[in-house]
Design an enzyme around this catalytic site. Structure first.
Site, PDB file in Angstrom:
ATOM      1  N   PHE A 209       0.685  -1.346   0.073  1.00  0.00           N
ATOM      2  CA  PHE A 209       0.023  -0.164   0.024  1.00  0.00           C
ATOM      3  C   PHE A 209       0.700   1.191  -0.085  1.00  0.00           C
ATOM      4  CE2 PHE A 209      -2.548   3.201   2.387  1.00  0.00           C
ATOM      5  CZ  PHE A 209      -3.526   3.379   1.492  1.00  0.00           C
ATOM      6  N   ARG A 298     -14.471  -1.393 -20.110  1.00  0.00           N
ATOM      7  CA  ARG A 298     -15.583  -0.442 -20.467  1.00  0.00           C
ATOM      8  C   ARG A 298     -15.460   0.773 -20.323  1.00  0.00           C
ATOM      9  NH1 ARG A 298     -16.421   1.762 -15.299  1.00  0.00           N
ATOM     10  NH2 ARG A 298     -15.716   0.279 -13.549  1.00  0.00           N
TER      11      ARG A 298
END
Length: 468
Positions: A209, A298
């Site tokens: 992270f 998409r």
């Protein structure tokens, strides 16, 4: 995998709702393509239904019985003589099974091939594929972790903080940050349970992270004739619950050469997987380094900022590619002019951790003026149902430079009036974000909202563990 013979698209079933359905209908009309809007009972009077050439009711308000129910969508397409299905974003837009069902029924799915969607939808596999092509990825696991003991071994190798992610996740859902060793086992269990519930797949993996990183993505277009074109980058770092609120094109303040490096990495990754249609490759940027995190197969909610800067209609290019035609633009012809910003106006209560606020719109006064675009399906009297995403409108502005774009967005937000019974929106918090000195300087990160809430530029509690 079933193949559908390609021919120019003549009639499209729009398998979505809200502003994206309306957006698709408008581009189709300009292209001379007839449209059929599939809608639930809740959306029978929507703007997309009113503007489409035809409309078919496919089920009740519950998404799983309407917009997520593939048999009803395919039957509506076949009954109305549509030759293609545009899934928009959300719902079934990244479902390889739905894409394959469309193909088996002779319908063109407006998007990548099912096998490409499946590969890129599996986040672990996508990481391996990108790493194999030389695209930088975050340090982490190359396979799903199978249990607490394996997670601990891998976590020791990766180091803290780390993020636990669902292999089938996406759209900011199915992830949680771990900052303490004592929280690792519980977090893995929680993400796995959430992934099983939401995605039907409980595999999880671990990634390093990066604190106070930026979220930057590259918009791509690719056709079946070998062309892959990038349309620059967007900064999408302003997020709540790992989901975006403000987007900007181009990303401000990137180190010298990074914009080109991001574009090259995205194009290389798209070529490696045989990508076609419109898609987005997403990266984390931290100081002078970047790493791939996922690809979205998409159209994205934030595509308008790219359209405003390039002048290219992304939906139009999707439809050309779906019909087997080449892209209308080559890389050498893509020009980038000015700066565009997008603010998402959601029916959410920022004082309750952005909880959805369904209601009825009693006042709706859109902003105007030059270079202001409002993508919305809402009007006075609209009912905002609890069944769907809370997005009401996307306010987009363009200007020759960033300072002018910020001023234009501030003016447009101040001018925008939307209110209603039981309705709260993100408009005011968006105005606060635009006024924040970190955002204005272009030095903000995905921690911005947490830092604003804490009243600190360092906010040790930013991005606390959560499962979305």
């Amino acid at each position: 995998m079933t193949r559908v013979p390609r021919r120019p698209v003549g009639k499209v079933l729009v398998a979505n709702r809200g502003e994206i359905a309306l957006r698709i209908v408008r581009t189709c009309r300009e292209m001379g393509i007839r449209t059929v809007v599939a809608h639930s009972t809740v959306d029978r009077d929507s703007a997309a239904v009113r503007l489409a050439d035809e409309a078919v009711q496919i089920g009740p308000g519950a998404p799983r019985r309407s917009y997520l129910y593939a048999p009803a969508l395919v039957e509506a397409a076949l009954r109305t003589g549509a030759d293609a299905v545009h899934p928009g974003y959300g719902f079934l837009s990244e479902d390889p099974d739905f894409a394959e069902i469309c193909a088996r029924n002779g319908l063109v799915f407006v998007g990548p091939r099912p096998d490409v969607i499946a590969r890129m939808g599996d986040k672990v596999l996508a990481r391996r594929l990108m790493a194999g092509t030389g695209v930088p990825v975050l340090p982490g696991t190359v396979e799903p972790v199978r249990g607490a003991s394996e997670a601990l071994v891998e976590a020791r190798r990766i180091g803290l903080p780390l993020i636990v992610k669902a292999a089938a996740g996406g759209g900011g859902r199915g992830m949680a940050v771990v900052r303490r060793w004592a929280d690792l086992e519980q977090t893995v269990r929680a993400v796995r349970a959430a992934a099983r519930s939401v995605f039907g797949d409980d595999r999880v993996y671990l990634e390093q992270f990066w604190e106070h990183a930026r979220h930057v993505e590259v918009q791509l277009l690719a056709d079946e004739h070998g062309a892959v074109v990038h349309l620059g980058n967007r900064d999408c770092s302003v997020q709540r619950r790992h989901q975006k609120l403000v987007e900007e094109c181009p990303a401000p303040g990137l180190p010298d050469g990074m914009a080109d490096a991001l574009a090259e990495a995205a194009v290389r990754g798209a070529r490696a997987v045989g990508y076609t249609g419109a898609g987005t490759f997403e990266f984390l940027v931290h100081r002078d380094r970047f790493a791939f995190i996922e690809a979205n197969c998409r159209i994205q909610v934030e595509h308008p900022v790219t359209e405003m800067v390039t002048g290219i209609d992304v939906v139009r290019e999707q439809l050309l590619v779906a019909g087997g035609l080449p892209l209308s633009v080559e890389q050498s012809a893509v020009e980038f002019r000015g700066v565009a910003l997008e603010c998402r106006i959601n029916a959410e209560d920022p004082t309750r951790d952005f909880a959805p606020c369904p209601g009825t719109v009693t006042e709706f006064v859109p902003p105007g003026g030059p270079f202001v675009r409002l993508d919305t399906h809402v009007h006075t009297g609209s009912v905002v149902p609890p069944d769907y995403d809370s997005l009401l409108a996307k306010l987009v502005v363009w200007a020759p430079d960033r300072d002018a774009a910020l001023a234009r967005m501030e003016r447009a937000l101040a001018e925008f009036r939307i209110a209603g019974a039981g309705l709260r929106t993100t408009r005011e918090v968006l105005r606060e974000i635009l006024a924040d000195e970190r955002f204005r300087a272009g030095t903000h990160s995905t921690s911005l909202l947490a830092e604003m809430a804490a009243g600190s530029a360092t906010a040790d509690g930013a991005d606390d563990p959560e499962v979305a």
